[in-house]
Scaffold this motif. Structure first.
Motif, short mmCIF file in Angstrom:
data_model
loop_
_atom_site.label_atom_id
_atom_site.label_comp_id
_atom_site.label_asym_id
_atom_site.label_seq_id
_atom_site.Cartn_x
_atom_site.Cartn_y
_atom_site.Cartn_z
N ILE A 236 0.83 -1.20 0.00
CA ILE A 236 0.00 0.00 0.00
C ILE A 236 0.87 1.26 0.00
N LYS A 237 1.93 1.24 0.80
CA LYS A 237 2.80 2.41 0.86
C LYS A 237 3.50 2.64 -0.47
N LEU A 238 3.98 1.56 -1.09
CA LEU A 238 4.67 1.69 -2.37
C LEU A 238 3.72 2.22 -3.44
N THR A 239 2.52 1.67 -3.48
CA THR A 239 1.54 2.10 -4.47
C THR A 239 1.14 3.55 -4.26
N SER A 240 0.95 3.96 -3.00
CA SER A 240 0.58 5.34 -2.73
C SER A 240 1.70 6.29 -3.12
N SER A 241 2.95 5.89 -2.96
CA SER A 241 4.07 6.75 -3.38
C SER A 241 4.06 6.95 -4.88
N GLU A 242 3.79 5.88 -5.64
CA GLU A 242 3.72 6.00 -7.10
C GLU A 242 2.55 6.89 -7.52
N LEU A 243 1.42 6.75 -6.79
CA LEU A 243 0.27 7.59 -7.12
C LEU A 243 0.56 9.07 -6.87
N LEU A 244 1.34 9.37 -5.83
CA LEU A 244 1.69 10.76 -5.57
C LEU A 244 2.45 11.36 -6.75
N ASP A 245 3.33 10.57 -7.37
CA ASP A 245 4.08 11.08 -8.52
C ASP A 245 3.18 11.23 -9.74
N ASP A 246 2.20 10.32 -9.87
CA ASP A 246 1.33 10.36 -11.05
C ASP A 246 0.26 11.43 -10.94
N LEU A 247 -0.03 11.91 -9.76
CA LEU A 247 -1.13 12.87 -9.56
C LEU A 247 -0.61 14.26 -9.22
N GLN A 248 0.50 14.64 -9.83
CA GLN A 248 1.05 15.96 -9.54
C GLN A 248 0.13 17.08 -10.02
N ASP A 252 -5.77 17.93 -5.09
CA ASP A 252 -6.80 17.43 -4.18
C ASP A 252 -6.68 15.93 -3.96
N LEU A 253 -6.41 15.19 -5.04
CA LEU A 253 -6.23 13.74 -4.90
C LEU A 253 -4.90 13.40 -4.23
N GLN A 254 -3.90 14.25 -4.46
CA GLN A 254 -2.61 14.00 -3.81
C GLN A 254 -2.75 14.05 -2.28
N ASP A 255 -3.58 14.97 -1.78
CA ASP A 255 -3.78 15.03 -0.33
C ASP A 255 -4.40 13.75 0.20
N ASP A 256 -5.34 13.18 -0.55
CA ASP A 256 -5.95 11.91 -0.11
C ASP A 256 -4.94 10.78 -0.11
N VAL A 257 -4.13 10.71 -1.17
CA VAL A 257 -3.12 9.64 -1.25
C VAL A 257 -2.08 9.81 -0.16
N ARG A 258 -1.70 11.08 0.10
CA ARG A 258 -0.72 11.34 1.17
C ARG A 258 -1.28 10.89 2.54
N LEU A 259 -2.58 11.13 2.73
CA LEU A 259 -3.21 10.68 3.97
C LEU A 259 -3.18 9.16 4.08
#
Length: 472
Positions: A236-248, A252-259
């Motif tokens: 989950i942590k690895l996937t969320s890190s990749e999503l943070l890069d993809d959602l630059q 608004d979605l980055q805040d959810d993924v960061r949470l």
């Protein structure tokens, strides 16, 4: 400095004398009374047929009939599994005593060889009834035998001859029964109390061991959960890190993924902190003696007392620390001994381990007042509190023990194969640690190496997969 608690406290779930008197079933009393009735009928018939005694048959039959009627009525009114209360037990015992005394009055009093049977109700009362009830039965029996010594119907044969012992023998019979009343009551009650105390203390020991085992099992569950959840949390942590890069381009979605990533880290930290007490892992079934000593003493750190731990090989012993099998009995037993030392120490407790190729010795020493010399031989018996704080330390709290801590520790450690000894002062302290400050209690625990260690080996076999925890 001595405290001896004879009555267990209700907070431990242990039974008082009054509660124990409720253990007697009505069925048991009825059965014993039937046996007595059969014996009385046999004595009445045998005395007339074989010894040609002239007995007052009518009054004797009336006395036996009252006992039979009481049994039948009681059997009809109450269920057989009824547990008699204190006053009901007392009534039953007094009834049997009076019925037997009336028969003795009709058949010669103390001239009757069966007069000794008045001891039966006394023994029963001393065994199961409260002290006040036992004293009532004993006092009533003394009064009755005194009356029977002077007032009774004569024992006659069918030829009219009176069978009577000389007065000196009557006095001897009265004196013997009186002494037997006191001695038998005291000895029976003392032995019964010892048995009850040991039973209560063993029950407390089993409760303590079961509680420790449950904590071990709970720790194993936590450790297993932390191990099994580690991989999905990492994913989950690895996937969320990749999503943070993809959602630059989507703050608004980055805040959810960061949470999500922050909460994943929080789950990992919680499981890691909880898993520190895990003990189901096979690697944790044994530990070096230093680790075991640290685990034992950790709960008592920060209580205003310095715990100094030392460990070394004796002359000729291996310098490698032995691996101790982490049995709940060993951990809980040693922890109780350390707690007792901390409770009474003035400022320091020494926790010392020494080993050879044959045995492992652990000494727990404090600088407190020590054990009372006259109780050294009884230390470890249940409900013998050998020491008391004269000036309680506010960091440690006032000591309110009943002597069960040392008993539990002694029982658990002896179950693991250890031998314990208790002493005072510096003579029993190892020479390399002998100081004037080590003046308090000394507890020495010795195990044969084969009982609690495994061999240190470079080429040990693989431990294999951890076994599943059994359901409680």
């Amino acid at each position: 400095m001595v405290r001896y608690d004879e009555t267990p406290q209700a907070s431990l779930g242990l039974r008082s004398d009054t509660q124990r008197s409720n253990w007697i079933r009505l069925r048991t009393i009825i059965l014993l009374r039937w046996v007595a009735i059969c014996g009385q009928i046999s004595a009445l018939v045998g005395g007339q047929l074989f010894y040609q005694l002239e007995l007052p048959v009518g009054p004797c039959v009336f006395a036996i009939g009252v006992s039979i009627t009481g049994n039948l009525v009681t059997h009809r009114v109450y269920p057989e599994n009824t547990r008699l209360r204190e006053h009901e037990n007392l009534f039953m015992v007094i009834f049997d005593l009076l019925q037997l005394s009336f028969l003795l009055f009709l058949t010669g009093g103390l001239n009757n060889p069966f007069a000794i049977l008045v001891m039966g109700p006394v023994i029963v009362s001393a065994t199961v009834l409260h002290l006040s009830s036992a004293l009532i039965v004993g006092g009533a029996t003394f009064v009755i035998i005194t009356i029977l010594a002077f007032s009774h119907l004569p024992l006659r044969t069918q030829s009219g001859e009176i069978l009577a012992l000389p007065n000196i023998f009557i006095f001897g019979e009265w004196l013997a029964i009186t002494i037997a009343l006191g001695f038998t009551s005291l000895s029976t009650r003392r032995v019964t109390r010892e048995m009850h105390s040991m039973s209560d203390a063993l029950a407390a020991t089993q409760m303590a061991l079961a509680r420790t085992q449950k904590l071990n099992d709970l720790g194993g569950v936590v450790a297993a959960a932390a191990h099994e959840l580690g991989t999905p949390l990492a994913t989950i942590k690895l996937t969320s890190s990749e999503l943070l890069d993809d959602l630059q381009d989507r703050p608004d979605l980055q805040d959810d993924v960061r949470l999500i990533r922050e909460q994943t880290d929080r789950c990992r930290d919680i499981l890691r902190s909880m898993g520190q007490i895990g003990k189901d892992d096979k690697h944790m079934h044994t530990a070096p003696i230093q680790a075991v000593m640290t685990e034992v003493s950790d709960p008592h750190q920060g209580r205003g007392i310095d715990i100094e731990m030392t460990y070394a090989a004796k002359a000729g012993g291996s310098q490698t620390q032995p691996n101790i099998i982490r049995k709940p009995e060993i951990i809980h037993g040693l922890r109780n001994l350390v707690q007792n030392a901390v409770d009474f120490a003035d400022g320091t407790v020494w926790f010392d381990a020494r080993w050879t190729d044959k045995d492992i010795t652990i000494r727990i020493i404090d600088d407190g007042p020590g054990f009372p010399p006259h109780l050294i031989g009884r230390i470890g018996d249940p409900f013998v509190a050998g020491r008391r704080q004269d000036t309680p330390n506010p960091d440690r709290g006032e000591y309110e023990g009943m002597g069960l801590g040392l008993f539990i520790a002694k029982t658990l450690l002896e179950r693991s194969g250890a031998q314990l000894s208790f002493a005072n002062g510096a003579p029993a302290v190892p020479s390399d640690h002998s100081t004037a400050s080590q003046k308090g209690a000394i507890v020495e625990v010795i195990w044969p190496v084969s009982q609690i260690t495994i061999a240190n080996s470079e080429g040990r076999e693989a431990l294999g997969e951890n076994s599943k925890l059994k359901s409680p």
